[in-house]
Design a protein around this motif. Sequence first.
Motif, short mmCIF file in Angstrom:
data_model
loop_
_atom_site.label_atom_id
_atom_site.label_comp_id
_atom_site.label_asym_id
_atom_site.label_seq_id
_atom_site.Cartn_x
_atom_site.Cartn_y
_atom_site.Cartn_z
N TYR A 151 12.94 2.84 27.56
CA TYR A 151 13.64 1.78 28.28
C TYR A 151 12.69 1.05 29.23
O TYR A 151 12.08 1.66 30.11
N GLY A 181 13.77 -2.11 30.58
CA GLY A 181 14.57 -3.21 31.11
C GLY A 181 14.72 -3.13 32.62
O GLY A 181 14.05 -2.35 33.30
N PHE A 201 18.10 2.08 26.42
CA PHE A 201 18.60 2.85 27.55
C PHE A 201 19.37 4.08 27.07
O PHE A 201 19.14 5.20 27.53
N LEU A 220 19.40 -0.42 36.45
CA LEU A 220 20.82 -0.68 36.20
C LEU A 220 21.58 -1.30 37.37
O LEU A 220 22.41 -2.17 37.18
N ARG A 260 28.37 -9.09 39.65
CA ARG A 260 29.01 -9.57 38.42
C ARG A 260 30.51 -9.27 38.43
O ARG A 260 31.19 -9.49 37.43
N PHE A 267 34.83 -0.45 28.96
CA PHE A 267 33.53 -0.45 28.29
C PHE A 267 33.28 0.91 27.63
O PHE A 267 32.90 1.00 26.46
N HIS A 282 36.82 -2.15 34.42
CA HIS A 282 35.92 -2.71 33.41
C HIS A 282 35.03 -1.60 32.84
O HIS A 282 34.80 -1.53 31.63
N PHE A 283 34.55 -0.78 33.75
CA PHE A 283 33.69 0.33 33.31
C PHE A 283 34.46 1.23 32.34
O PHE A 283 33.93 1.63 31.30
N ARG A 310 19.13 -9.59 23.74
CA ARG A 310 18.39 -8.73 24.68
C ARG A 310 19.26 -7.56 25.15
O ARG A 310 18.79 -6.42 25.20
N MET A 369 18.19 -3.72 24.84
CA MET A 369 17.98 -2.93 26.05
C MET A 369 18.99 -1.77 26.10
O MET A 369 18.64 -0.67 26.52
N GLN A 370 20.21 -2.04 25.71
CA GLN A 370 21.22 -0.97 25.72
C GLN A 370 20.83 0.13 24.74
O GLN A 370 20.96 1.32 25.05
N ILE A 394 32.60 -11.64 31.43
CA ILE A 394 31.47 -11.11 32.21
C ILE A 394 30.16 -11.29 31.44
O ILE A 394 29.08 -11.39 32.03
N PHE A 395 30.26 -11.37 30.12
CA PHE A 395 29.06 -11.51 29.28
C PHE A 395 28.80 -12.96 28.86
O PHE A 395 27.94 -13.22 28.03
C1 HEM Z 1 27.24 3.14 31.27
C2 HEM Z 1 27.55 1.87 31.11
C3 HEM Z 1 26.52 0.76 31.01
C4 HEM Z 1 25.19 0.83 30.71
C5 HEM Z 1 24.34 2.06 30.41
C6 HEM Z 1 24.68 -0.53 30.73
C7 HEM Z 1 23.37 -0.90 30.46
C8 HEM Z 1 22.89 -2.17 30.47
C9 HEM Z 1 21.53 -2.54 30.16
C10 HEM Z 1 20.46 -1.54 29.77
C11 HEM Z 1 21.42 -3.88 30.29
C12 HEM Z 1 20.16 -4.74 30.06
C13 HEM Z 1 19.35 -4.93 31.34
C14 HEM Z 1 18.18 -5.85 31.08
O1 HEM Z 1 18.38 -6.96 30.60
O2 HEM Z 1 17.03 -5.44 31.34
C15 HEM Z 1 22.73 -4.38 30.65
C16 HEM Z 1 23.03 -5.70 30.87
C17 HEM Z 1 24.29 -6.16 31.15
N1 HEM Z 1 25.42 -5.41 31.33
FE1 HEM Z 1 25.56 -3.42 31.24
N2 HEM Z 1 25.70 -1.39 31.04
C18 HEM Z 1 26.83 -0.64 31.21
C19 HEM Z 1 28.09 -1.11 31.53
C20 HEM Z 1 28.42 -2.42 31.70
C21 HEM Z 1 29.75 -2.92 31.99
C22 HEM Z 1 30.99 -2.04 32.20
C23 HEM Z 1 29.66 -4.27 32.05
C24 HEM Z 1 30.73 -5.28 32.29
C25 HEM Z 1 31.95 -5.14 31.79
C26 HEM Z 1 28.27 -4.63 31.82
C27 HEM Z 1 27.77 -5.92 31.83
C28 HEM Z 1 26.46 -6.27 31.60
C29 HEM Z 1 25.99 -7.65 31.57
C30 HEM Z 1 26.82 -8.90 31.81
C31 HEM Z 1 24.62 -7.59 31.28
C32 HEM Z 1 23.67 -8.78 31.08
C33 HEM Z 1 22.96 -9.12 32.30
C34 HEM Z 1 22.10 -10.37 32.07
O3 HEM Z 1 22.67 -11.40 31.71
O4 HEM Z 1 20.90 -10.25 32.22
N3 HEM Z 1 27.54 -3.48 31.61
N4 HEM Z 1 23.60 -3.31 30.77
#
Ligand code: HEM
Length: 126
Positions: free
Chosen positions: A64, A66, A53, A69, A76, A86, A82-83, A45, A49-50, A37-38
């Motif tokens: 934050y 970015g 956040f 959400l 995706r 994670f 998945h959640f 980034r 961002m994480q 997924i990533f």
């Molecule tokens: C509470 C759980 C989660 C939080 C708080 C979170 C938060 C975030 C944040 C802040 C970003 C960056 C957004 C930006 O670029 O401005 C991000 C990107 C991303 N997250 Fe999460 N996420 C969570 C769970 C997950 C899960 C479970 C997955 C998949 C298994 C995931 C997959 C992704 C991917 C693939 C991106 C990159 C998107 C891109 O390519 O721009 N996230 N997430």
Amino acid sequence: MSEESELFGRIGGTEGLSKIVDTMYELVLADPELSPIFQHADMERVRKMQFEFLAGAFDGPLNYAGVELTAAHRNRGIRAQHFAKFCSHFADSAKQHGVSDRDIDNALGRLATFKDKITGEMNVDG
Ligand code: HEM
């Protein structure tokens, strides 16, 4: 850990949360169910961002800037399992960095509030 009143402080502030986020994504990227997924993500980034956040979500600084959400995770294929994985990588990372079980539970409770946005399981009537 210290007796800080805010969760952010108790998990080690900026330094602690940075380490937790770094280790969490090491575990996520080593997980064959999550890493695809990533595949195309800009991990530098995403980590930054994480960090921002989660700092806000844990009562630390609100910086934050970015993508919202729901938009960041739409289309995706991210599902409940998945959640859950994670979140378990978050918990394992926090444990490795000395966060108490009580604070980990507190943090997981906060992460759970974002589940519908991440998995797209929105309540359309809500
Ligand atoms: C509470 C759980 C989660 C939080 C708080 C979170 C938060 C975030 C944040 C802040 C970003 C960056 C957004 C930006 O670029 O401005 C991000 C990107 C991303 N997250 Fe999460 N996420 C969570 C769970 C997950 C899960 C479970 C997955 C998949 C298994 C995931 C997959 C992704 C991917 C693939 C991106 C990159 C998107 C891109 O390519 O721009 N996230 N997430």
